[in-house]
Scaffold this active site. Structure first.
Site, PDB file in Angstrom:
ATOM      1  N   ASP A  58       0.802  -1.223   0.000  1.00 24.46           N
ATOM      2  CA  ASP A  58       0.000   0.000   0.000  1.00 24.46           C
ATOM      3  C   ASP A  58       0.838   1.278   0.000  1.00 24.46           C
ATOM      4  OD1 ASP A  58       0.867  -0.502   2.571  1.00 24.46           O
ATOM      5  OD2 ASP A  58      -1.073  -0.138   3.516  1.00 24.46           O
ATOM      6  N   ASP A 455       4.867   1.436  12.906  1.00 25.41           N
ATOM      7  CA  ASP A 455       4.183   0.128  13.016  1.00 25.41           C
ATOM      8  C   ASP A 455       5.015  -1.009  13.620  1.00 25.41           C
ATOM      9  OD1 ASP A 455       2.004   1.266  11.900  1.00 25.41           O
ATOM     10  OD2 ASP A 455       2.274   0.379   9.929  1.00 25.41           O
TER      11      ASP A 455
END
Ligand SMILES: *[C@@H]1O[C@H](CO)[C@@H](O)[C@H](O)[C@H]1NC(C)=O
Ligand SMILES: *[C@@H]1O[C@H](CO)[C@@H](O)[C@H](O)[C@H]1NC(C)=O
Ligand SMILES: *[C@@H]1O[C@H](CO)[C@@H](O)[C@H](O)[C@H]1NC(C)=O
Ligand SMILES: *[C@@H]1O[C@H](CO)[C@@H](O)[C@H](O)[C@H]1NC(C)=O
Ligand SMILES: *[C@@H]1O[C@H](CO)[C@@H](O)[C@H](O)[C@H]1NC(C)=O
Ligand SMILES: *[C@@H]1O[C@H](CO)[C@@H](O)[C@H](O)[C@H]1NC(C)=O
Length: 821
Positions: A58, A455
């Site tokens: 993404d 993340d």
């Protein structure tokens, strides 16, 4: 119009340095983290050519699979002007001419990405691409990014068709349903309020003959509560809703099983990739028109929606489906060998809290990725989450791959699922480096590199070529926002997080980041921003996200520093413990009292936004500042600055090992120097050599961080937003210096006003699974959740309180659970 846009894109790509500007060849490699590190929404095997497969991400481009299970990145050429190429929203590999590959690229459909999308066309299996501009935006990092397939557009732009290998596109006028589903219409950022649009397009190859267009085409549209699956039997001229279809949920994937003459469709009640609390699997028989509900679980076991679907083209009736998000106790995958009549799962309860696991887990290629056990009280997920893609090799029934929010798992022993009842789940993302890097340090001793990453927290990189064993832990935050080392005691580090604001978001280490401790003087409910530690390691200066600047000495409670603007860039001197530096808009600030107070010093030309400050490792008062108006150098604590000529704008800046012993440090900068380039100077900014090349663009310059190796001359590290960390070493000879010094001293202001400063809003540095707006979830009148039931999390709309005797505890951003009080 198309041609003009195409030319413009090519011209951007060709912008280089002005004539005669020197460059030096560099060898660029990824610092190996291994295991991906972010969301992989699509994995596609070519059905005609054995071994040909691609993965799309993404925010980090697309990759091609190699025969040894490693992956090769395809879009590293994307530079500052083409940064949105790394958002790959759809991928198609041509079954008839397998060398042809198409990528639909673009990052966001809201204001975060001002550019339209484009189809990148390759006729050499991804070695080179030609862009074809689209007249609308594409959102590779938008909600629902797991479900969009080639040429079904987002945002209500409908279905598009090309008959010339992707060069030109036209809207399919006979297809009028553009999809009504919107994740959150109240989101003013535009991120969650955009229409998801067309979810997938599936061709029935068997319906046509070679050389002519496929007559039967199925299209899934993101609608909930109304018709969502359409069929054309004349190559797309006319369309009709497939009769008898379910309408409760959004169709996520539609996969054809030609041998069964059936279409398998996964449904979820959310767009994904994070949400979904209900769903179904249906099978549609093309010949009889019958719809069969073959959902593998029901009742209380069905608390998730479904994402990835795969069929084994060699084994009639073998199908696999993935729970899109089962946040607790783990993700789940189901397999059927009888066309969905019966299913087996990767795990089952064996009386709470025990699981029977029908798999062995292998993270040897990325040992940090773990967990090596499922700790159900901590909410760790082993199988994965955000599982929108699952694929079985059409030429090898034992070879499967699936994408998660963090990696690609798979194995070469899939048939053991059916025989031994046990299969391997191995991290197979070697070569995929998909992290969003927030900050990097290269201390003068200890490990060469330590990272702060979105993340996945970040790592101590003992080796640049071996995957780390662990990420930063204790405290564990998904995203580390910044990191710094103390100049005189470089084993002493500080790290800040953006995590759960109920915990303190400052951590300190005294062993180069191997172990960490929470800084107990940090306030609750404050996170993010930038951090600096004083040369002797006793004081931490923190420019928080939204709570101003604060300082703490000897781990005392942080206190506000009102004399430094709340958007300032900050850094510590590496030798003098009393000295910190700051800069905001056009004003430079100095503290000589260990960060307690700052006074305004010189002026940074006409700058309106400061990007970074770099300091000389040995000389107090020698600082470099990058801004939206150029690069500035001071050797007198910022009292006056020299403007570096030729640089109109600068982003990441770093000082590294000098070329000659005792010489001035090599300077590295990402700058607009008649074109955006990565540059090095060995003579204090008089001469510059360009060190990046046409194959390495590093994406958006303003999203990247740079640090230089303190011990190896010429080595530089570039942390990207989506393609991990690169390191570069000079491989060609340096051109001889030619320029004469033309720098100008701009300012000796010592009384700049501190009363006006603006807060800069930079482009979102998105990460693959943290950047999204939360939707509100609480409702005061709902009945409480049952024991061990879900009571909160991203997108959760159910109860947020628990029955008596249980307390709602946050397990992760997506899942809160009622546990015994
Ligand atoms: C696949 O299996 C179905 C029944 O499950 C059967 O009707 C069909 O003929 C089979 N197709 C092939 C090609 O074997
Ligand atoms: C599958 O294999 C793993 C690793 O050997 C083992 O831990 C697990 O218990 C096995 N599961 C079953 C159901 O046999
Ligand atoms: C974190 O802070 C934000 C804004 O202050 C608040 O909306 C949110 O509820 C907080 N989250 C937690 C887990 O405390
Ligand atoms: C910079 O400030 C420090 C701290 O006051 C001082 O020791 C040093 O001499 C100054 N350097 C210059 C060049 O002014
Ligand atoms: C800084 O000083 C140390 C110790 O004298 C030396 O090894 C190092 O090369 C110096 N660094 C630079 C950039 O001058
Ligand atoms: C680079 O600078 C030139 C000259 O100031 C300007 O025209 C151009 O827009 C800049 N490029 C970028 C990407 O900011």
């Amino acid at each position: 119009m198309y041609k003009l846009k195409l030319l413009a894109a090519l011209a951007f790509g060709a912008v280089g340095l002005v004539d005669g500007q020197a460059s030096q060849s560099y060898t660029w490699k990824n610092v190996k983290i291994g295991g991906g590190g972010g969301f992989v929404p699509g994995i596609i095997f070519n059905p005609s050519q054995k071994g040909l497969a691609y993965a799309r991400t993404d925010i980090g481009g697309a990759y091609k699979l190699n025969s040894d299970d490693t992956w090769t990145p395809l879009l590293d050429f994307a530079d500052n002007a083409r940064w949105n190429y790394w958002g790959v929203d759809a991928l198609a590999t041509d079954p008839v001419q397998p060398n042809r590959l198409y990528l639909a690229t673009g990052m966001y459909t809201n204001s975060w990405d001002p550019n339209n999308g484009q189809i990148l066309i390759s006729s050499d299996s991804g070695s080179t691409f030609t862009p074809s501009s689209l007249p609308f935006k594409i959102g590779g990092n938008m909600p629902g990014r797991g479900i969009v397939l080639f040429f079904g557009a987002r945002s209500g732009n409908g279905l598009w068709k090309s008959t010339d290998y992707g060069k030109t596109w036209a809207k399919v006028t006979g297809f009028t349903d553009t999809g009504s589903f919107i994740p959150d219409s109240s989101d003013t950022s535009g991120y969650n309020s955009d229409k998801i649009g067309i979810a997938w397009v599936t061709f029935d190859k068997a319906s046509g003959s070679s050389g002519s267009a496929t007559p039967r085409i199925f299209v899934g549209v993101a609608n909930k509560g109304s018709t969502s699956v359409y069929v054309s039997t004349n190559g797309g001229s006319s369309w009709s809703a497939v009769a008898g279809q379910p309408t409760d949920f959004l169709p996520h994937k539609g996969v054809l099983s030609p041998a069964e003459r059936s279409l398998y469709i996964s449904y979820s009640d959310g767009a994904g990739p994070y949400d979904g609390t209900g769903g179904a699997i249906y099978k549609y028989n093309i010949d009889t028109g019958a719809w069969t509900n073959i959902t593998p679980v029901s009742g209380g076991d069905l608390y998730f929606g479904f994402g990835g679907v795969a069929v084994d083209l060699q084994k009639n009736g073998t199908v696999m489906v993935a729970a899109l998000n089962s946040w607790w106790p783990d993700g789940q995958i189901f397999r059927s060998i009888d066309g969905g009549a019966s299913w087996t799962a990767l795990w089952a309860w064996n009386g709470y809290p025990n699981l029977i696991k029908s798999y062995s887990y292998d993270d040897s290629l990325a040992p940090w990725i773990g967990p090596n056990y499922v700790d159900i009280t901590a909410g760790d997920l082993q199988i994965g989450w955000m599982m929108e893609s699952i694929a079985i090799d059409p030429f090898d029934s034992n070879h499967w791959l699936y994408g998660t929010g963090e990696t690609i798992y798979g194995s070469h022993d899939l048939l053991k699922w059916d025989t031994a009842g046990n299969v391997t789940i191995k991290s197979l993302a070697d070569g995929i480096e998909e992290t969003s890097v927030q900050a990097l340090i290269s201390p003068p001793s200890g490990p060469p590199l330590i990272s702060a990453i979105g993340d996945v927290a970040g790592f101590v990189h003992e080796s640049l070529t071996t995957a780390p064993k662990s990420h930063h832990t204790n405290p564990d935050w998904a995203t580390s926002a910044d990191i710094d080392f103390a100049g005189n005691n470089p084993s002493n580090l500080v790290r800040i997080g953006t995590g759960d604001n109920s915990t303190k978001q400052v951590a300190i280490s005294s062993d180069y980041g191997v172990t960490w401790n929470q800084h107990y003087g940090a306030p609750d409910n404050v996170n993010g921003g930038k951090v600096a530690i004083s040369a002797n390691a006793d004081t931490i200066l923190w420019r928080t996200s939204g709570h101003g600047v604060m300082v703490s000495q000897y781990q005392a409670t942080f206190s506000a520093v009102s004399s430094l603007p709340s958007d300032a860039a900050i850094t510590s001197d590496k030798k003098n413990n009393a000295v910190f530096y700051g800069a905001s808009t056009s004003t430079f600030y100095l503290s000589t009292d260990i960060g307690k107070t700052f006074s305004a010093k010189g002026t940074l030309g006409s700058s309106t936004s400061v990007f970074d400050i770099a300091v000389h490792p040995n000389n107090t008062g020698d600082v470099w500042v990058s801004t939206d108006k150029g690069l500035f150098h001071s050797t007198n604590n910022g009292t006056s600055f020299t403007t570096i000529s030729g640089i109109s704008q600068a982003w990441g800046i770093a000082l590294g090992a000098p070329k000659t012993v005792g010489g001035y440090p090599a300077i590295f900068v990402a700058a607009n120097y008649s074109g955006v380039a990565y540059l090095r100077s060995d003579d204090q900014g008089v001469n510059w050599v360009k060190i990046n090349d046409a194959a390495h663009g590093f994406g958006s310059a303003s999203s990247n961080c740079i640090t230089a190796d303190a011990r190896t001359y010429g080595r530089v590290y570039i942390g990207t937003n989506g393609r991990g960390i690169f390191y570069g070493d000079a491989s060609g000879s340096a051109p001889s210096p030619t320029a004469t010094a033309t720098s100008t001293t701009t300012s000796t202001t010592t009384s700049a006003t501190t009363s006006t400063h603006t807060t800069t809003t930079s482009a979102p540095t998105s990460t693959s699974s943290t950047t999204f707006s939360s939707s509100s979830s609480s409702s005061g009148t709902q009945t409480p959740a049952s024991g061990y039931g879900q009571c909160g999390g991203q997108g959760w709309t159910g109860p947020t309180t628990c029955v008596s005797g249980y307390t709602c505890v946050v397990q992760n951003d997506f899942y809160s659970q009622c546990v015994p009080s």
